[in-house]
Design a protein around this motif. Structure first.
Motif, PDB file in Angstrom:
ATOM      1  N   ASP A  35       0.820  -1.210   0.000  1.00  0.00           N
ATOM      2  CA  ASP A  35       0.000   0.000   0.000  1.00  0.00           C
ATOM      3  C   ASP A  35       0.858   1.268   0.000  1.00  0.00           C
ATOM      4  N   VAL A  36       2.084   1.169   0.511  1.00  0.00           N
ATOM      5  CA  VAL A  36       3.005   2.301   0.546  1.00  0.00           C
ATOM      6  C   VAL A  36       4.388   1.834   0.112  1.00  0.00           C
ATOM      7  N   ASP A  37       5.198   2.774  -0.365  1.00  0.00           N
ATOM      8  CA  ASP A  37       6.588   2.456  -0.678  1.00  0.00           C
ATOM      9  C   ASP A  37       7.494   3.198   0.307  1.00  0.00           C
ATOM     10  N   CYS A  38       8.784   3.064   0.125  1.00  0.00           N
ATOM     11  CA  CYS A  38       9.744   3.635   1.081  1.00  0.00           C
ATOM     12  C   CYS A  38       9.613   5.144   1.212  1.00  0.00           C
ATOM     13  N   SER A  39       9.313   5.818   0.130  1.00  0.00           N
ATOM     14  CA  SER A  39       9.227   7.275   0.176  1.00  0.00           C
ATOM     15  C   SER A  39       8.023   7.763   0.958  1.00  0.00           C
ATOM     16  N   GLN A  40       7.064   6.877   1.230  1.00  0.00           N
ATOM     17  CA  GLN A  40       5.836   7.272   1.922  1.00  0.00           C
ATOM     18  C   GLN A  40       5.843   6.900   3.398  1.00  0.00           C
ATOM     19  N   CYS A  44      18.288  -4.550   3.854  1.00  0.00           N
ATOM     20  CA  CYS A  44      18.191  -4.311   2.412  1.00  0.00           C
ATOM     21  C   CYS A  44      19.325  -4.976   1.653  1.00  0.00           C
ATOM     22  N   GLY A  45      20.206  -5.691   2.357  1.00  0.00           N
ATOM     23  CA  GLY A  45      21.269  -6.415   1.679  1.00  0.00           C
ATOM     24  C   GLY A  45      22.460  -5.566   1.338  1.00  0.00           C
ATOM     25  N   ARG A  46      22.550  -4.339   1.868  1.00  0.00           N
ATOM     26  CA  ARG A  46      23.706  -3.501   1.581  1.00  0.00           C
ATOM     27  C   ARG A  46      24.881  -3.933   2.446  1.00  0.00           C
ATOM     28  N   ALA A  84      15.367   1.683  -1.534  1.00  0.00           N
ATOM     29  CA  ALA A  84      15.716   1.718  -0.109  1.00  0.00           C
ATOM     30  C   ALA A  84      16.251   3.073   0.311  1.00  0.00           C
ATOM     31  N   GLY A  85      16.944   3.748  -0.565  1.00  0.00           N
ATOM     32  CA  GLY A  85      17.501   5.048  -0.236  1.00  0.00           C
ATOM     33  C   GLY A  85      16.464   6.141  -0.064  1.00  0.00           C
TER      34      GLY A  85
END
Length: 468
Positions: free
Chosen positions: A308-313, A335-337, A355-356
């Protein structure tokens, strides 16, 4: 919508003043951008000042997304990022700078490839904008000095800016109309110098005006958040004067989290504090709480998986920089970084580019921002009831008013209840039945299993519940 209506009101006022003047005289010296009216020579420019880059970006996004609210047929917005600007640092609202002239477009292309733009071309681009969004200090730089006085200056978040910073755009650039927007019920200016604080620089210009009897125009309707998210601040902070101009149906609860009540997209997740293995720890001069951070990351994963939402939200907020660093570290790992000196983890939770876009910041840095969902880690969990930064009720008000569709608070009730405002908010959360306490749930289940007869299917669960 408040921002857009305020700006629209200013433009309407400018238009009326323009139409009232003779056609042979320009409204303001050296103004180059048209506001479309019945008279062809109506010219004016507005500067929008903010104390920080994040506030400037918020205004820029608001203006770009809401151009249909503005009383012009064509609305150019330029965001000025720093005092030493190239065209690569300038963001345009809806088109590449080619519409500002071929030379400006060529200069922008060169600047974006690492070159430097000619100052005359920079001036050409800025002179073609009707709205310039920039930080307060940037307004005092040489780049805007050649534009002459502005017709109007609108300073946002003025209650979080020091008086000298607020005066920079007004004195350095000049204007015919000045609008100061702010909320002195939120965080004050950040002033690190004790001597400056002793001499009164910790007081914003907004607070000083109010304390001297200047009556502000109170914007009494909020359009950001689900009404239930604003109920506490409305009553406890604003004395019942703040209303909601948006229906709950327009802010449905975000999927991916088991809200205690769908009608109230609000939750307090009890960690158990020191007795539950969720005690706070010192990190230099800051604080962190690893148990809270881990639980918050679990909530974040569920929200992102819900789609329903992404990282920016989503906004992740906490009062301590130590917790900010820990949350960012956990987010990179999930996030695997690669870590600072280690190898990459398993498959990333989200793509690296996505992710950023997740904002993890302190409450102070989040003022003026808004997100669909806000996740908050209170950090403080101790046996002596010390709440530290959380004792400032204005910080609580900022936290509670950032979310549009959902707010999740992770913390320890017993510690937070030592502060009067947090105690009132937790009482509010209890009345709304949005406190999630695993300990109470397990205790209830234990009592139910212990009271069952020998034939009850719950009886075999009793030995498993006792260690919990």
């Amino acid at each position: 919508q408040h921002r857009l209506r305020t700006l629209a009101h200013m433009l309407t006022s400018i238009r009326r003043s323009v139409e009232a003047r003779p056609t042979t005289k320009p409204v303001i010296r050296r103004q180059a951008t048209h506001i479309y009216t019945s008279r062809a020579d109506a010219r004016a420019r507005i500067a929008k000042e903010s104390p920080t880059l994040q506030h400037t970006e918020t205004w820029f996004e608001t203006l770009v997304s809401g151009r249909e609210y503005l009383p012009t047929r064509m609305w150019w917005v330029v965001q000025l990022v720093t005092t030493s600007v190239t065209l690569a640092d300038i963001y345009f609202s809806n088109s590449p700078p080619s519409l500002f002239g071929g030379a400006a477009a060529a200069a922008a292309d060169g600047a974006s490839n690492g070159g430097r733009a000619d100052p005359a071309l920079l001036h050409e681009v800025l002179e073609g904008a009707q709205v310039i969004c920039c930080q307060m200090i940037s307004a005092g730089g040489p780049l805007l000095s050649k534009l002459g006085p502005f017709h109007a200056i609108l300073v946002d978040e003025v209650a979080q800016a020091t008086e000298p910073a607020t005066l920079v755009p007004v004195l350095a650039r000049g204007c015919s109309q000045l609008v100061l927007c702010g909320d002195h019920f939120q965080l004050p200016p950040s002033c690190a110098s004790r001597e400056a604080l002793a001499r009164g620089l910790g007081l914003s210009g907004y607070e000083r005006l109010v304390s001297q009897g200047v009556e502000p125009l109170f914007l009494d309707t909020q359009f950001r958040a689900h009404p239930k998210l604003m109920d506490f601040s409305c009553d406890a902070i604003y004395g019942g004067r703040l209303r909601s101009g948006i229906d709950a149906a327009a802010r449905p609860a975000v999927c991916g989290f088991a809200w205690p009540r769908r009608a109230a997209p609000l939750a307090f997740l009890e960690t158990g504090g020191p007795k539950g293995g969720a005690a706070e720890h010192a990190e230099g001069e800051s604080r962190l709480n690893r148990a809270e951070a881990t639980r918050l990351m679990g909530v974040l994963e569920g929200l992102l998986a819900g789609g329903d939402v992404d990282c920016s939200q989503v906004g992740v907020v906490t009062p301590y920089k130590g917790q900010v660093r820990l949350l960012r570290q956990l987010w990179r790992e999930r996030c695997g970084r690669p870590r600072q000196g280690g190898a990459a983890r398993k498959a990333p939770l989200v793509p690296a580019a996505e992710a950023g876009r997740l904002e993890i910041a302190s409450v102070d840095n989040f003022q003026g921002r808004e997100k669909e969902v806000v996740l908050f880690s209170a950090v403080r969990a101790n046996s002596h009831g010390a709440v530290g930064f959380l004792s400032d009720w204005r910080r609580l008000n900022v936290l509670l008013t950032r979310a549009r569709r959902g707010l999740v608070v992770v913390g320890h009730q017993e510690t937070l209840r030592h502060d009067p405002y947090w105690r009132r908010w937790l009482d509010f959360a209890a009345r709304e039945r949005v406190i999630v306490d695993r300990r109470e749930w397990l205790a209830t289940l234990r009592r139910a299993a212990a009271s069952c007869d020998a034939a009850s299917p719950l009886l075999p669960l009793l030995p498993l519940l006792r260690p919990l």
